[in-house]
Design a protein around this motif. Structure first.
Motif, PDB file in Angstrom:
ATOM      1  N   VAL A 169      -3.888  -2.658  10.114  1.00  0.00           N
ATOM      2  CA  VAL A 169      -4.053  -3.015  11.531  1.00  0.00           C
ATOM      3  C   VAL A 169      -3.299  -1.991  12.374  1.00  0.00           C
ATOM      4  CG1 VAL A 169      -3.632  -4.777  13.293  1.00  0.00           C
ATOM      5  CG2 VAL A 169      -4.251  -5.456  10.957  1.00  0.00           C
ATOM      6  N   GLU A 170      -4.024  -1.277  13.204  1.00  0.00           N
ATOM      7  CA  GLU A 170      -3.406  -0.199  13.987  1.00  0.00           C
ATOM      8  C   GLU A 170      -3.395  -0.448  15.476  1.00  0.00           C
ATOM      9  OE1 GLU A 170      -5.293   3.505  12.963  1.00  0.00           O
ATOM     10  OE2 GLU A 170      -4.212   3.661  11.055  1.00  0.00           O
ATOM     11  N   SER A 171      -4.195  -1.389  15.926  1.00  0.00           N
ATOM     12  CA  SER A 171      -4.280  -1.558  17.375  1.00  0.00           C
ATOM     13  C   SER A 171      -4.307  -3.029  17.776  1.00  0.00           C
ATOM     14  CB  SER A 171      -5.558  -0.899  17.897  1.00  0.00           C
ATOM     15  OG  SER A 171      -6.682  -1.647  17.469  1.00  0.00           O
ATOM     16  N   ASP A 177      -9.788  -4.530   3.196  1.00  0.00           N
ATOM     17  CA  ASP A 177      -9.459  -3.113   3.236  1.00  0.00           C
ATOM     18  C   ASP A 177      -9.378  -2.578   4.656  1.00  0.00           C
ATOM     19  OD1 ASP A 177      -9.028  -0.646   1.620  1.00  0.00           O
ATOM     20  OD2 ASP A 177     -10.679   0.035   2.885  1.00  0.00           O
ATOM     21  N   GLN A 178      -8.498  -1.609   4.820  1.00  0.00           N
ATOM     22  CA  GLN A 178      -8.273  -1.061   6.151  1.00  0.00           C
ATOM     23  C   GLN A 178      -9.497  -0.353   6.723  1.00  0.00           C
ATOM     24  OE1 GLN A 178      -5.689   2.625   6.073  1.00  0.00           O
ATOM     25  NE2 GLN A 178      -4.710   1.414   4.500  1.00  0.00           N
ATOM     26  N   SER A 179     -10.378   0.118   5.858  1.00  0.00           N
ATOM     27  CA  SER A 179     -11.565   0.794   6.381  1.00  0.00           C
ATOM     28  C   SER A 179     -12.429  -0.174   7.198  1.00  0.00           C
ATOM     29  CB  SER A 179     -12.379   1.396   5.243  1.00  0.00           C
ATOM     30  OG  SER A 179     -12.821   0.382   4.377  1.00  0.00           O
ATOM     31  N   GLY A 212       0.142  -3.367   8.949  1.00  0.00           N
ATOM     32  CA  GLY A 212      -0.428  -2.139   9.508  1.00  0.00           C
ATOM     33  C   GLY A 212       0.543  -1.429  10.429  1.00  0.00           C
ATOM     34  N   PHE A 213       0.198  -0.195  10.764  1.00  0.00           N
ATOM     35  CA  PHE A 213       1.063   0.632  11.592  1.00  0.00           C
ATOM     36  C   PHE A 213       1.338  -0.008  12.953  1.00  0.00           C
ATOM     37  CE2 PHE A 213      -0.443   4.858   9.425  1.00  0.00           C
ATOM     38  CZ  PHE A 213       0.148   4.439   8.247  1.00  0.00           C
ATOM     39  N   TYR A 214       0.414  -0.839  13.430  1.00  0.00           N
ATOM     40  CA  TYR A 214       0.635  -1.502  14.716  1.00  0.00           C
ATOM     41  C   TYR A 214       1.952  -2.271  14.692  1.00  0.00           C
ATOM     42  CZ  TYR A 214      -0.122  -4.475  18.794  1.00  0.00           C
ATOM     43  OH  TYR A 214       0.025  -5.117  19.995  1.00  0.00           O
ATOM     44  N   ILE A 237       5.328   3.411  -3.187  1.00  0.00           N
ATOM     45  CA  ILE A 237       6.175   4.452  -3.767  1.00  0.00           C
ATOM     46  C   ILE A 237       5.999   5.784  -3.044  1.00  0.00           C
ATOM     47  CG2 ILE A 237       4.512   5.165  -5.528  1.00  0.00           C
ATOM     48  CD1 ILE A 237       6.851   5.460  -7.505  1.00  0.00           C
ATOM     49  N   ARG A 238       7.084   6.536  -2.953  1.00  0.00           N
ATOM     50  CA  ARG A 238       7.064   7.898  -2.430  1.00  0.00           C
ATOM     51  C   ARG A 238       7.751   8.794  -3.440  1.00  0.00           C
ATOM     52  NH1 ARG A 238       4.009   5.641   0.098  1.00  0.00           N
ATOM     53  NH2 ARG A 238       3.874   5.260   2.336  1.00  0.00           N
ATOM     54  N   TRP A 239       7.306  10.018  -3.503  1.00  0.00           N
ATOM     55  CA  TRP A 239       7.919  10.990  -4.408  1.00  0.00           C
ATOM     56  C   TRP A 239       8.526  12.104  -3.561  1.00  0.00           C
ATOM     57  CZ3 TRP A 239       4.701  14.366  -8.334  1.00  0.00           C
ATOM     58  CH2 TRP A 239       5.601  15.162  -9.089  1.00  0.00           C
TER      59      TRP A 239
HETATM   60  P1  C2E Z   1      -2.679   0.316  -0.868  1.00  0.00           P
HETATM   61  O1  C2E Z   1      -2.008  -0.539  -1.874  1.00  0.00           O
HETATM   62  O2  C2E Z   1      -3.987  -0.150  -0.353  1.00  0.00           O
HETATM   63  O3  C2E Z   1      -1.619   0.499   0.306  1.00  0.00           O
HETATM   64  C1  C2E Z   1      -1.955   0.610   1.654  1.00  0.00           C
HETATM   65  C2  C2E Z   1      -1.877   2.031   2.121  1.00  0.00           C
HETATM   66  O4  C2E Z   1      -2.262   2.085   3.501  1.00  0.00           O
HETATM   67  C3  C2E Z   1      -0.487   2.630   2.083  1.00  0.00           C
HETATM   68  O5  C2E Z   1      -0.649   4.020   1.840  1.00  0.00           O
HETATM   69  C4  C2E Z   1       0.015   2.386   3.505  1.00  0.00           C
HETATM   70  O6  C2E Z   1       1.026   3.283   3.899  1.00  0.00           O
HETATM   71  C5  C2E Z   1      -1.235   2.628   4.285  1.00  0.00           C
HETATM   72  N1  C2E Z   1      -1.248   1.924   5.571  1.00  0.00           N
HETATM   73  C6  C2E Z   1      -0.635   0.768   5.904  1.00  0.00           C
HETATM   74  N2  C2E Z   1      -0.901   0.424   7.173  1.00  0.00           N
HETATM   75  C7  C2E Z   1      -1.715   1.379   7.665  1.00  0.00           C
HETATM   76  C8  C2E Z   1      -2.339   1.586   8.940  1.00  0.00           C
HETATM   77  O7  C2E Z   1      -2.212   0.815   9.880  1.00  0.00           O
HETATM   78  N3  C2E Z   1      -3.119   2.692   9.061  1.00  0.00           N
HETATM   79  C9  C2E Z   1      -3.302   3.572   8.028  1.00  0.00           C
HETATM   80  N4  C2E Z   1      -4.086   4.634   8.262  1.00  0.00           N
HETATM   81  N5  C2E Z   1      -2.715   3.410   6.827  1.00  0.00           N
HETATM   82  C10 C2E Z   1      -1.937   2.324   6.649  1.00  0.00           C
HETATM   83  P2  C2E Z   1       0.246   4.784   0.764  1.00  0.00           P
HETATM   84  O8  C2E Z   1       1.644   4.278   0.810  1.00  0.00           O
HETATM   85  O9  C2E Z   1      -0.002   6.220   0.937  1.00  0.00           O
HETATM   86  O10 C2E Z   1      -0.359   4.291  -0.608  1.00  0.00           O
HETATM   87  C11 C2E Z   1      -1.655   4.620  -0.970  1.00  0.00           C
HETATM   88  C12 C2E Z   1      -2.086   3.914  -2.218  1.00  0.00           C
HETATM   89  O11 C2E Z   1      -1.329   4.366  -3.342  1.00  0.00           O
HETATM   90  C13 C2E Z   1      -1.856   2.408  -2.171  1.00  0.00           C
HETATM   91  O12 C2E Z   1      -2.911   1.793  -1.451  1.00  0.00           O
HETATM   92  C14 C2E Z   1      -1.837   2.062  -3.625  1.00  0.00           C
HETATM   93  O13 C2E Z   1      -3.141   1.956  -4.131  1.00  0.00           O
HETATM   94  C15 C2E Z   1      -1.166   3.290  -4.236  1.00  0.00           C
HETATM   95  N6  C2E Z   1       0.262   3.003  -4.436  1.00  0.00           N
HETATM   96  C16 C2E Z   1       1.287   3.111  -3.588  1.00  0.00           C
HETATM   97  N7  C2E Z   1       2.445   2.747  -4.155  1.00  0.00           N
HETATM   98  C17 C2E Z   1       2.149   2.384  -5.427  1.00  0.00           C
HETATM   99  C18 C2E Z   1       2.911   1.898  -6.540  1.00  0.00           C
HETATM  100  O14 C2E Z   1       4.147   1.694  -6.479  1.00  0.00           O
HETATM  101  N8  C2E Z   1       2.238   1.657  -7.700  1.00  0.00           N
HETATM  102  C19 C2E Z   1       0.884   1.822  -7.796  1.00  0.00           C
HETATM  103  N9  C2E Z   1       0.301   1.549  -8.947  1.00  0.00           N
HETATM  104  N10 C2E Z   1       0.132   2.267  -6.771  1.00  0.00           N
HETATM  105  C20 C2E Z   1       0.753   2.541  -5.608  1.00  0.00           C
END
Ligand code: C2E
Ligand code: MG
Ligand code: MG
Ligand code: MG
Length: 289
Positions: A237-239, A201-203, A256-258, A62-64
């Motif tokens: 996954v970025e690379s 997890d991505q970390s 992942g962003f890759y 989701i985005r706001w």
């Molecule tokens: P999440 O579910 O673990 O989602 C993965 C997050 O990692 C997403 O961030 C995504 O954009 C980001 N990501 C994906 N690939 C990469 C990458 O290669 N590198 C990096 N650095 N980041 C990557 P986002 O969209 O900002 O969401 C953050 C967290 O917010 C999500 O973690 C999830 O826990 C929560 N979230 C997002 N949308 C929703 C939703 O609709 N409902 C609920 N309850 N939580 C949400």
């Protein structure tokens, strides 16, 4: 939090509040009307299988689109939505729209595309969550096997999680543990809980940059998942280096962003339809390795 001061003048700030809590108060205030103002948008990030060279599904993120602050990250407002209870309506909106959009993509020629939706603690413990999801599946006509719910370890740590999860599984959907390895993981969960997928997890994935300890953890999680008959997905996954390592460990499902950033629905449609895109080129390339 707000105090009525005569007439219709509301005060949300007190002079002692610092900038950050002012921002939080203001975000929370506008969060109440964000849904009715249509300020939310779902982005979709592809989940790929590098062995079958396919986009197998997407994750709804989701985005706001805030009128003043621009795009607000869910990391910022989901916790506010959770504590205020607004998450219940927002979460239902996400589920409904993500299922509807996925049904559209399926009808557009991607019949096996799945959708993953994140759920918070409050959502899982909402007494009617199974009814809500059942209704949404009926309404959107999405086959439940294409819906996956992502729960973090902190969500499933509660007492009755297992019953809740069984109720949801009875709908025919699947369940993933999100951010696996970052919470209070107990291996017992893997034995007792009706889980289908582990998302590393991505970390871990990102610091896998050849750190032998992290590599050991990743390969152990992948093996554990395989032996427990769970799917495993690597997040963030970025690379190419990360991809190569994961592939060497027989982990083929990645996100992942890759491959691609999360995209608005229209952009994801274009991506799915253009076999010439960078994403499909990458997938084709990797299938020959
Ligand atoms: P999440 O579910 O673990 O989602 C993965 C997050 O990692 C997403 O961030 C995504 O954009 C980001 N990501 C994906 N690939 C990469 C990458 O290669 N590198 C990096 N650095 N980041 C990557 P986002 O969209 O900002 O969401 C953050 C967290 O917010 C999500 O973690 C999830 O826990 C929560 N979230 C997002 N949308 C929703 C939703 O609709 N409902 C609920 N309850 N939580 C949400
Ligand atoms: Mg997730
Ligand atoms: Mg995650
Ligand atoms: Mg996360």
């Amino acid at each position: 939090r707000s105090k009525k001061q005569g007439g219709n003048c509301y005060h949300f700030y007190s002079p002692s509040m610092n900038e950050e809590s002012k921002e939080t108060a203001s975000l929370l205030y506008s969060l109440h009307s964000a849904l009715e103002r249509n300020e939310f948008e779902i982005y979709y990030q592809p989940k790929v299988n590098i062995e079958s060279c396919e986009v197998i599904g997407t994750e709804a993120l989701i985005r706001w689109n805030h009128p003043q602050f621009g795009i607000v990250s869910p990391e910022k407002f989901i916790p506010l939505a959770e504590t205020s209870g607004l998450i219940l309506n927002i979460g239902e909106w996400v589920l409904r729209n993500a299922c509807r959009q996925t049904k559209k993509w399926q009808e557009m020629g991607f019949p096996h595309l799945s959708i993953a939706v994140n759920l918070t603690t409050r959502q899982l413990y909402q007494s009617t969550i199974d009814d809500i999801i059942r209704r949404i599946l009926a309404e959107t006509q999405l086959d439940p096997r294409y819906l996956e719910l992502e729960l973090t370890e902190s969500v499933i740590i509660q007492n009755s999680a297992i019953e809740k999860m069984h109720k949801l599984k009875n709908l025919g959907l699947s369940i993933a543990i999100d951010d696996f390895g970052t919470g209070y993981s107990s291996l017992r969960y893997l034995k007792d809980f009706p889980i289908d997928n582990l998302k590393i997890d991505q970390s871990f994935v990102q610091s896998s940059k050849l750190d032998p300890k992290i590599k050991a953890i990743i390969s152990t999680v992948i093996n554990l998942a395989r032996q427990l008959n769970l799917n495993v997905t690597a997040e963030g996954v970025e690379s190419e280096e990360e991809l190569v390592y994961l592939k060497s460990q027989f982990c083929y499902t990645m996100q992942g962003f890759y491959f691609s950033r999360p995209l608005p629905a229209e952009d994801l449609t274009k991506l799915l339809q253009s076999k010439e895109s960078r994403l499909y080129r990458l997938l084709k390339e990797w299938s020959f390795h």
